[in-house]
Design an enzyme around this catalytic site. Structure first.
Site, PDB file in Angstrom:
ATOM      1  CE  LYS A 110      44.973 -57.785  64.523  1.00  0.00           C
ATOM      2  NZ  LYS A 110      43.776 -58.581  64.026  1.00  0.00           N
ATOM      3  CE  LYS A 192      44.650 -57.019  57.654  1.00  0.00           C
ATOM      4  NZ  LYS A 192      43.565 -56.549  57.930  1.00  0.00           N
ATOM      5  CE  LYS A 195      37.294 -53.766  61.232  1.00  0.00           C
ATOM      6  NZ  LYS A 195      37.979 -55.402  61.775  1.00  0.00           N
TER       7      LYS A 195
END
Ligand code: AQP
Length: 269
Positions: A110, A192, A195
């Site tokens: 992130k 992966k 969202k």
């Protein structure tokens, strides 16, 4: 035995969240005491719009109910409405080694993804998650593979706290789905499904059938054309086989047999 799990109200909920987490919840609620949270405080660690976030919280509640979480059997709530989550986070902060946080895969990913917003909340995210879980003396935490590392850290934090202050918290265990614990992105099957990525990478639970068809037809596949499950050598088709198998209830072996001699485009159709 008690079960705790949650989903962040960031972006559109996708089939990875459903297959990796929610599907397990529906089964577990038959036999366990279940608590399912909408973890809105976690969602503040990535860029967000306060007004949209409110709608996204409601949308997640709709998904929980529509997917089969039964409010007669399970507790559903919004994290920020129970102030003890943040209070316990602070206490757990003081026993968590800072080095363990910088090692977390999600933090590394992130902070690469949101270079302009590498905030302390992103680093401390796993401590809030530990507080969520430990607050309820949880036994089982049904999650996708990406969250396993955070549950491991929760166990470490609980043990440290117990050693220092006497037995206080239960040591919880992560529970991963046998299949579907890591649904991969449609645009890059080595990553992966997520969202906070471009919509083409995921199948949203609110996508229309037309959007789903388009995304599947555009999904990245591998070299060669044989329909064979091999996540290392053929991550694209293996991911599609997993998705198809979980939604159709047919085994991957059956699907390989069905599509023997056919190509990727037949399979996608
Ligand atoms: N691709 C996935 N396959 C299987 N399970 C998945 N989960 C997430 N992605 C996959 C599981 O869904 C639950 C809720 O996830 P979250 O809201 O905590 O968010 P996340 O783990 O950070 O993943 P998302 O939903 O894709 O969001 P971002 O974009 O933030 O990475 C968890 O149990 C998770 O493991």
């Amino acid at each position: 035995m008690r079960v705790f799990s949650g989903i962040q109200p960031t972006g559109a909920i996708h089939i990875g969240n459903y297959l990796g987490a929610i599907r397990q919840w529906i089964e577990l609620q038959q036999n366990y005491e279940c608590i399912f949270c909408i973890v809105d405080l976690h969602a503040l660690t990535v860029p967000y719009d306060p007004q949209t976030l409110k709608d996204l919280i409601l949308e997640k509640a709709i998904v929980y109910l529509a997917a089969g979480v039964d409010p007669e059997k399970s507790i559903i709530f919004i994290q920020s409405e129970v102030k003890e989550h943040t209070e316990l986070t602070w206490l757990l902060n003081t026993v968590t080694p800072a080095g363990d946080l910088t090692r977390m895969t999600q933090y590394k990913e992130k902070s690469r993804k949101f270079k302009k917003n590498v905030n302390a909340g992103l680093l401390n995210y796993p401590i809030l998650m530990a507080a969520d879980i430990l607050l309820y003396q949880t036994d089982i935490v049904p999650v996708g593979e990406d969250q396993k590392q955070h549950v491991e850290l929760t166990r470490t934090i609980a043990r440290k706290f117990n050693q220092r202050f006497g037995k206080t918290f239960k040591i919880p265990e992560a529970k991963l789905a046998k299949s579907g614990a890591k649904i991969m992105s449609l645009t890059d099957p080595t990553k992966k499904m997520s969202k906070t990525d471009v919509p083409e990478n995921y199948i949203g639970l609110f996508d229309t059938p037309e959007q789903i068809k388009e995304k599947v037809m555009k999904a990245v596949t591998d070299t060669g054309k044989i329909i064979k499950y091999n996540p290392q050598k053929k991550p694209g088709i293996s991911n599609l086989l997993t998705i198809y198998s979980l939604f159709s209830g047919r085994t991957i072996k059956e699907l390989e047999k069905k599509f023997k001699g056919k190509g990727y485009s037949d399979f996608k159709k």
